[in-house]
Scaffold this active site. Structure first.
Site, PDB file in Angstrom:
ATOM      1  N   GLY A 220       0.821  -1.194   0.000  1.00  0.00           N
ATOM      2  CA  GLY A 220       0.000   0.000   0.000  1.00  0.00           C
ATOM      3  C   GLY A 220       0.858   1.247   0.000  1.00  0.00           C
ATOM      4  N   GLY A 222       2.506   4.680   2.169  1.00  0.00           N
ATOM      5  CA  GLY A 222       2.903   5.099   3.505  1.00  0.00           C
ATOM      6  C   GLY A 222       4.284   4.615   3.891  1.00  0.00           C
ATOM      7  N   GLY A 223       4.683   4.994   5.110  1.00  0.00           N
ATOM      8  CA  GLY A 223       6.025   4.719   5.582  1.00  0.00           C
ATOM      9  C   GLY A 223       6.366   3.253   5.701  1.00  0.00           C
ATOM     10  N   GLU A 243      -1.908  -3.013  -6.515  1.00  0.00           N
ATOM     11  CA  GLU A 243      -2.841  -1.951  -6.902  1.00  0.00           C
ATOM     12  C   GLU A 243      -2.080  -0.702  -7.317  1.00  0.00           C
ATOM     13  OE1 GLU A 243      -5.473   0.848  -4.126  1.00  0.00           O
ATOM     14  OE2 GLU A 243      -6.146  -1.241  -4.133  1.00  0.00           O
ATOM     15  N   GLY A 341      -8.932  -0.759  -2.296  1.00  0.00           N
ATOM     16  CA  GLY A 341      -8.668  -2.138  -2.686  1.00  0.00           C
ATOM     17  C   GLY A 341      -8.238  -3.027  -1.550  1.00  0.00           C
TER      18      GLY A 341
END
Length: 440
Positions: A220, A222-223, A243, A341
């Protein structure tokens, strides 16, 4: 390009202002998603706000400022979306947005049954010699379905948009009513490894231990996703079915760590829905035959995800309650993003042979008024909070304090395990609340 084809482009070329003049009051107007946003034309439409009324703007995850929200007559426009970015949230807070909850793997339903475009403005790449243009780094994920719903299509031809390869990634000049030439730079985020805080570093260590050689990855944003992505350089024969394509995937491909030798769905190519990252990433994607861009109903289809052995899905969340329910799109009445998703990959990864699904997030989010840590692990959600991933789908949960597979635990043991993942200062109150609720 043949002289005849060149004349076809010339005959169809108009200005952004002339394209905007094609919009009439009462229409539904599609203007793009994420990095495939027909920004020059959208700004020209907004400049006509005092001449228009009752315009529905279809879009999703728009990053640059939308002038529809700051024009002379913003009440002329209302936003319709299935996933909120910065600008859709701004419209929502101003009371000028409608939101539809839909899994990204079913976004074609939004195009066919919720938003009905009268006219569509699509940002595309420069044409090839045969007159085909790519739908760009984000447009491939859903624009094929927009194109099915209207033949009133105007293209924003943008040399800043990469020509990406895959399934249903192109549009031909014959399919467009008009074209506008506008070189609008793409929105970017910094590429490369980020400086990690101790919590992110701890979570990435837990996750990296769970990723074997030969795994197929979905990360996904982010960090944590960034740390895991750049932490995989010592692995071998990884695959990509994700995704969102980010800079860490590019780095792994360039290093040969991702070679896609083992995935069974589209073997040999990185399977991607859309891309968001640095300028270097967009340049890497341009005419890259090692990439396979496809619509979300293909890329996010759990059945397709599950075809890849050792599928590893890593996503994040805003909060989790002691029942194991996950809120990833908002809290209370505050809608932050969308269903997205997450559900597609949580289910798809677990259906794969050797697959695992992880939801990773810091145990706290700031502090309460008294200075105590504000826990993301809560006894129960505030009223009206939307559950993005139900407890029956959640598998591994990760915080800086550890990792647990909730799927195999009783409700009482789930609550105990989640409390152990919380900040130590939050555990006594969570324990007391769990007992009060009769969880154990």
């Amino acid at each position: 390009m043949t002289p005849q084809r060149q004349r076809e482009f010339q005959d169809k070329t108009i200005t952004a202002q002339e394209a905007a003049a094609l919009v009439h009051s009462g229409q539904s107007v599609y203007i793009g998603c994420c990095t495939s946003y027909a920004r020059a034309i959208a700004d020209a439409i907004a400049a006509r706000s005092e001449e228009l009324e009752d315009i529905t703007i279809g879009c999703s995850n728009i990053i640059p400022p939308m002038t529809f929200l700051d024009c002379a007559n913003p009440d002329a426009f209302r936003i319709s979306t299935y996933f909120m970015g910065y600008e859709e949230r701004r419209a929502w807070k101003a009371g000028r947005a409608d939101f539809t909850s839909v899994h990204l793997g079913q976004v074609d339903q939004w195009c066919r049954e919720t938003f009905h475009p009268d006219i569509a403005f699509l940002d595309v790449s420069l044409p090839d010699e045969n007159g085909y243009m790519s739908l760009g780094a984000s447009g491939c994920c859903m624009h094929p379905f927009i194109m099915e719903e209207t033949d009133n299509i105007i293209l924003q031809i943008n040399r800043c948009s990469p020509f990406v390869t895959g399934d249903r990634t192109q549009i031909h000049i014959s399919q467009a009513k008009h074209v506008v030439w506008a070189d609008v730079p793409k929105e970017t985020v910094p590429g490369g490894p980020m400086e990690e805080d101790p919590e992110t570093e701890a979570m990435s260590r837990f996750l990296l231990d769970q990723i074997p050689d030969g795994a197929c990855l979905q990360l996904g944003i982010g960090g944590v996703a960034n740390a895991v992505g750049y932490g995989l350089m010592s692995k071998n024969d990884l695959g990509c079915h994700t995704e969102m394509m980010s800079d860490s995937f590019m780095a792994l491909m360039k290093a040969g760590v991702i070679n896609n030798s083992r995935p069974k769905f589209i073997p040999g190519r990185s399977v991607v829905g859309f891309a968001f990252g640095s300028q270097a990433l967009y340049e890497f994607l341009d005419h890259n035959e090692n990439m396979f861009f496809g619509p979300f109903p293909v890329v996010n289809n759990p059945a397709n995800i599950a075809k890849n052995d050792n599928m590893i899905s890593i996503n994040t969340a805003m909060s989790i309650d002691l029942f194991g329910q996950v809120a990833a799109e908002g809290m209370g009445l505050n809608q932050f993003s969308g269903t997205g998703g997450q559900g597609d990959y949580v289910r798809g990864a677990q259906l794969a042979k050797g697959g695992k699904s992880f939801l990773a997030f810091k145990s706290t989010l700031g502090t309460n008024d008294d200075g105590s840590p504000k826990s993301r692990i809560v006894p129960y959600f505030p009223p009206a909070t939307i559950v993005t991933t139900p407890r029956s789908d959640v598998q591994y949960v990760v915080t800086e304090y550890g990792m647990v597979n909730l799927k195999v635990l009783t409700m009482a043991d789930r609550a105990r395990a989640l409390i152990d993942l919380a900040h130590p200062d939050c555990r006594p109150e969570l324990t007391a609340q769990a007992k009060k609720m009769g969880l154990f």
